[in-house]
Structure formats: structure tokens, C-alpha cells
Motif scaffolding. Structure first.
Motif, mmCIF file in Angstrom:
data_model
loop_
_atom_site.group_PDB
_atom_site.id
_atom_site.type_symbol
_atom_site.label_atom_id
_atom_site.label_comp_id
_atom_site.label_asym_id
_atom_site.label_seq_id
_atom_site.Cartn_x
_atom_site.Cartn_y
_atom_site.Cartn_z
ATOM 1 N N VAL A 206 0.849 -1.203 0.000
ATOM 2 C CA VAL A 206 0.000 0.000 0.000
ATOM 3 C C VAL A 206 0.882 1.249 0.000
ATOM 4 O O VAL A 206 0.566 2.244 -0.662
ATOM 5 N N THR A 248 1.230 -4.358 3.890
ATOM 6 C CA THR A 248 -0.038 -4.769 3.255
ATOM 7 C C THR A 248 0.056 -4.762 1.740
ATOM 8 O O THR A 248 0.631 -3.840 1.140
ATOM 9 N N CYS A 252 -5.660 -1.545 -3.602
ATOM 10 C CA CYS A 252 -6.832 -0.707 -3.293
ATOM 11 C C CYS A 252 -6.583 0.751 -3.653
ATOM 12 O O CYS A 252 -7.414 1.604 -3.366
ATOM 13 N N ALA A 254 -4.413 2.626 -2.178
ATOM 14 C CA ALA A 254 -4.167 3.321 -0.900
ATOM 15 C C ALA A 254 -5.394 4.130 -0.474
ATOM 16 O O ALA A 254 -5.294 5.296 -0.077
ATOM 17 N N LEU A 255 -6.507 3.463 -0.534
ATOM 18 C CA LEU A 255 -7.799 4.121 -0.281
ATOM 19 C C LEU A 255 -7.855 4.844 1.060
ATOM 20 O O LEU A 255 -8.294 5.993 1.141
ATOM 21 N N CYS A 256 -7.421 4.178 2.114
ATOM 22 C CA CYS A 256 -7.592 4.764 3.459
ATOM 23 C C CYS A 256 -6.663 5.955 3.693
ATOM 24 O O CYS A 256 -7.139 7.018 4.098
ATOM 25 N N PRO A 257 -5.331 5.828 3.440
ATOM 26 C CA PRO A 257 -4.486 7.011 3.604
ATOM 27 C C PRO A 257 -4.950 8.178 2.739
ATOM 28 O O PRO A 257 -4.871 9.331 3.140
ATOM 29 N N CYS A 263 -3.942 2.856 6.865
ATOM 30 C CA CYS A 263 -4.273 1.522 6.352
ATOM 31 C C CYS A 263 -4.336 0.590 7.556
ATOM 32 O O CYS A 263 -3.472 0.635 8.428
ATOM 33 N N ILE A 264 -5.361 -0.255 7.617
ATOM 34 C CA ILE A 264 -5.431 -1.224 8.725
ATOM 35 C C ILE A 264 -5.145 -2.643 8.239
ATOM 36 O O ILE A 264 -5.261 -3.595 8.996
ATOM 37 N N GLY A 265 -4.801 -2.794 6.962
ATOM 38 C CA GLY A 265 -4.243 -4.070 6.514
ATOM 39 C C GLY A 265 -5.189 -5.041 5.839
ATOM 40 O O GLY A 265 -4.892 -6.227 5.747
ATOM 41 N N CYS A 266 -6.316 -4.541 5.291
ATOM 42 C CA CYS A 266 -7.337 -5.507 4.849
ATOM 43 C C CYS A 266 -6.950 -6.286 3.588
ATOM 44 O O CYS A 266 -7.557 -7.313 3.311
ATOM 45 N N TYR A 267 -5.947 -5.820 2.831
ATOM 46 C CA TYR A 267 -5.545 -6.589 1.650
ATOM 47 C C TYR A 267 -4.552 -7.697 1.986
ATOM 48 O O TYR A 267 -4.067 -8.390 1.097
HETATM 49 S S1 SF4 Z 1 -7.208 -0.978 4.964
HETATM 50 FE FE1 SF4 Z 1 -7.580 -2.053 3.062
HETATM 51 S S2 SF4 Z 1 -8.623 -0.549 1.730
HETATM 52 FE FE2 SF4 Z 1 -7.649 0.588 3.420
HETATM 53 S S3 SF4 Z 1 -5.655 1.177 2.607
HETATM 54 FE FE3 SF4 Z 1 -5.365 -0.721 3.715
HETATM 55 S S4 SF4 Z 1 -5.544 -2.324 2.187
HETATM 56 FE FE4 SF4 Z 1 -6.410 -0.445 1.313
#
Ligand code: SF4
Ligand code: SF4
Ligand code: SF4
Length: 329
Positions: A206, A248, A252, A254-257, A263-267
Motif C-alpha cells: 500500500v 499490506t 486498493c 491506498a484508499l484509506c491514507p 491503512c489497517i491491513g485488509c488486503y
Molecule cells: S485498509 Fe484495506 S482498503 Fe484501506 S488502505 Fe489498507 S488495504 Fe487499502
């Protein structure tokens, strides 16, 4: 192929929140391509089909099954095995199926603790302290509800999986791209990736997709995001808020930043990472600005809930499972 000549498509949710199903519907008009190119034979959230309908199908007769959700109980396992038998391509779809995701944080507690917590919350009206029975007799016969397993498992800890598509949920543009690819394969215009591939993702981290400015990171204190004003341009981790981007997998954008959140690691784990939490801990440890053990300990005390921070999505899939006999399922 079905009676109408179209290949068959199925989707199923096991231990999941339903978000992966919504993500598929969120591909907007692309959903019409699914309908145009496939016969949807099993998708409990969208159509009325019974398990016995699937049981009656020939083995291998479903071309593509997207399976979301982890394996929490005997019903999840039964359907995972059934769909494996009936499907040519079984995709672990979303973080729950890939790595256990948040449902697997329950692996830190035993079943009794989980059930007691669920049935005795302040908002639960349960004066007789009743707990669920897996078998219950009524005049019409015996009712069964699924039996919880001691731990949550990933899909590939129960059946062989052909492809992995991570994300919580997978991003809709990635889902649309994968559906396009399968359609092109059906039309002879493309080839499937090698079995076992992670699809609908990038092959870096990410951080590599993130456009925030970076300097040398030196962290003296971890902060919670709600306690500080985040600089909109600067790397979030540099500002002392734990961001999981370095560990991660990309995909995505880097949707969250981008939206001002870490990023909380969902990928899931970046390419080559054997254990997500260890990779993240290594990345975080390398930016802590101290050589004094006491100070380092104090700095890390600023991370609330370390198990949740480092293994929020990956506990069931982590190497930690080898240290606990019960986690081996
Ligand atoms: S939490 Fe998921 S959607 Fe958000 S930045 Fe990280 S990988 Fe991407
Ligand atoms: S991966 Fe995330 S969105 Fe999908 S079912 Fe699990 S918790 Fe829900
Ligand atoms: S640590 Fe987070 S904010 Fe910093 S570059 Fe990586 S993804 Fe972006």
C-alpha cells in the motif's frame, strides 16, 4: 455448461459480515455482464436456492464459485466441501475466506467465553441465562443449528483453493476486473493466471501506491488518530499513527491514507510475507527512535490492543496458529 449454454456461477457466504456480497453488487452495471455470461445457480443472498439443489449438481459443473467468509462451524465446512466438489474454480473471496479476518480474532478466546459474552451483554434480554443448544426437539421433529468449532479457519485450511482474492471487502473495481478476465477467458481472448495466484491485487505494498510525502521516519510516541490533527500531506505513520501500509498488499489504490485514515491491513500480507503481523512489527520497530529498552517499551505501550493492531485480518492465517494446538483445527 447449463441447459441454456451458459457456464454456471455460484457465490456463498460462510462466517462473514455480508460486506463482500455488497461489494459484488457494487460493481454497478457490470453485474449485467455476470448475468449475460453466466447462469447464477447458487447465491443465497440474491436468490432462493437450496443446498439440495447444489448436492444434485454434477461434480465440477459450476465453473466459478466466489466463496466469502471464514469457517466457523460445521455448516460452513460442509458447504465449503460441497462447493469445492461442484466447482471447477473456487476463489477464496475477501479477507474472511483468505485469512480469517476479524471473525478469527475470536481465536484468542475459547468457545464458552465467546458464547457467554454474546448471550450476556447489557443489551441482551436473557433473564434465564439461556445458551443455544445445537439440537432441540419440537412437536414437528428435531431442530439443528450449526455447531461452533473451537477456532475459525481460513477456506484453504479446509479445502484446496484455486485463487485468492483478498480485501475487506475486495474493491469493486478489482472485482469487475476479475469478472472481465474470466469472461475474456471464456471467449478465448485471455488465459487464467497460474493456479494458486492472488488475483485482483497489485504485487507491491500500500505504501507503494500511497501519494503522501515521506521523510525519514523517527517515532518517539504512538498516537491514536482521534487524538491528533493529521497533516493531510504527510505519511500517517511518520506522524506517529500506526499505519499498516508497509506490510499490506497493494491493490486498493491506498484508499484509506488517501481519505485521511491509516491503512489497517485488509488486503493482507504483501507478496513474500510469511506472516503479516511479523512483517508489520518489523516495519514498525524499524522506525522507533530509541535504543533504550525501557523507552522502547514505553513507546510500544502507545499501541492499544497489539493483537488486534498486528493481526486484525490475519490471525487464522498467521504462523501463530502453529504455536497453539487448538488452532490447527
Ligand atoms: S485498509 Fe484495506 S482498503 Fe484501506 S488502505 Fe489498507 S488495504 Fe487499502
Ligand atoms: S472480508 Fe470483510 S467485508 Fe468481506 S465478509 Fe469478511 S468482514 Fe465482511
Ligand atoms: S505508512 Fe501509510 S501513510 Fe505512510 S506511506 Fe505507507 S501507506 Fe502511506
Amino acid at each position: 455448461m447449463s441447459g441454456n449454454g451458459k457456464p454456471k456461477f455460484a457465490m456463498y457466504w460462510a462466517a462473514s459480515c455480508g460486506g463482500c456480497e455488497i461489494a459484488v453488487l457494487n460493481i454497478h452495471e457490470k453485474i449485467l455482464d455476470v448475468d449475460a455470461n453466466f447462469e447464477v445457480v447458487f447465491w443465497p443472498v440474491a436468490m432462493d436456492a437450496k443446498y439440495k439443489d447444489v448436492e444434485a449438481m454434477e461434480d465440477g459443473s459450476i465453473l466459478l464459485t466466489l466463496f466469502n467468509g471464514a469457517i466457523r462451524n460445521d455448516e460452513n465446512e460442509h458447504i465449503a466441501k460441497l462447493l469445492r466438489k461442484k466447482s471447477k474454480l473456487l476463489v477464496a473471496f475477501g479477507s474472511c475466506a483468505n485469512e480469517g479476518c476479524m471473525p478469527a480474532l475470536a481465536n484468542l478466546s475459547n468457545i464458552q467465553e465467546i458464547v457467554d459474552t454474546a448471550f450476556s451483554t447489557p443489551s441482551t434480554d436473557n433473564p434465564q441465562n439461556i445458551r443455544p443448544n445445537t439440537k432441540f426437539s419440537v412437536p414437528e421433529g428435531e431442530l439443528h443449528i450449526p455447531t461452533l468449532y473451537p477456532v475459525v479457519r481460513t477456506l484453504d485450511q479446509v479445502v484446496p483453493v484455486d485463487y485468492y482474492m483478498p480485501g475487506c471487502p475486495p474493491e469493486s473495481h478489482q472485482i469487475a476486473a476479475v469478472i472481465d478476465l474470466v469472461i475474456q477467458v471464456l471467449q478465448g481472448k485471455a488465459e487464467l493466471p497460474p493456479a494458486g495466484s492472488v488475483i485482483g491485487v497489485g504485487n507491491s505494498t500500500v505504501c507503494d501506491e500511497c501519494t503522501r510525502k515521506r521523510n525519514e521516519k523517527k517515532i518517539k510516541k504512538f498516537e491514536r488518530i482521534q487524538h491528533i490533527m493529521i497533516d493531510p500531506e504527510l505519511c500517517i505513520l511518520e506522524q506517529g499513527v500506526l499505519c499498516s501500509g508497509p506490510a499490506t498488499r497493494s491493490g486498493c489504490s491506498a484508499l484509506c491514507p488517501k481519505a485521511g485514515s491509516p491503512c489497517i491491513g485488509c488486503y493482507g500480507p504483501a507478496e513474500g510475507a510469511e506472516d503479516y503481523g511479523s512483517r508489520l512489527m518489523t516495519a514498525v520497530a524499524s522506525v522507533v527512535d530509541s535504543n533504550d529498552p525501557a523507552e522502547i517499551e514505553k513507546i510500544f505501550e502507545g499501541i492499544p490492543d497489539p493483537a488486534g493492531q498486528f493481526y486484525r485480518f490475519n490471525l487464522a492465517g498467521s504462523l501463530l496458529r502453529f504455536s497453539k494446538p487448538a488452532w490447527k483445527g
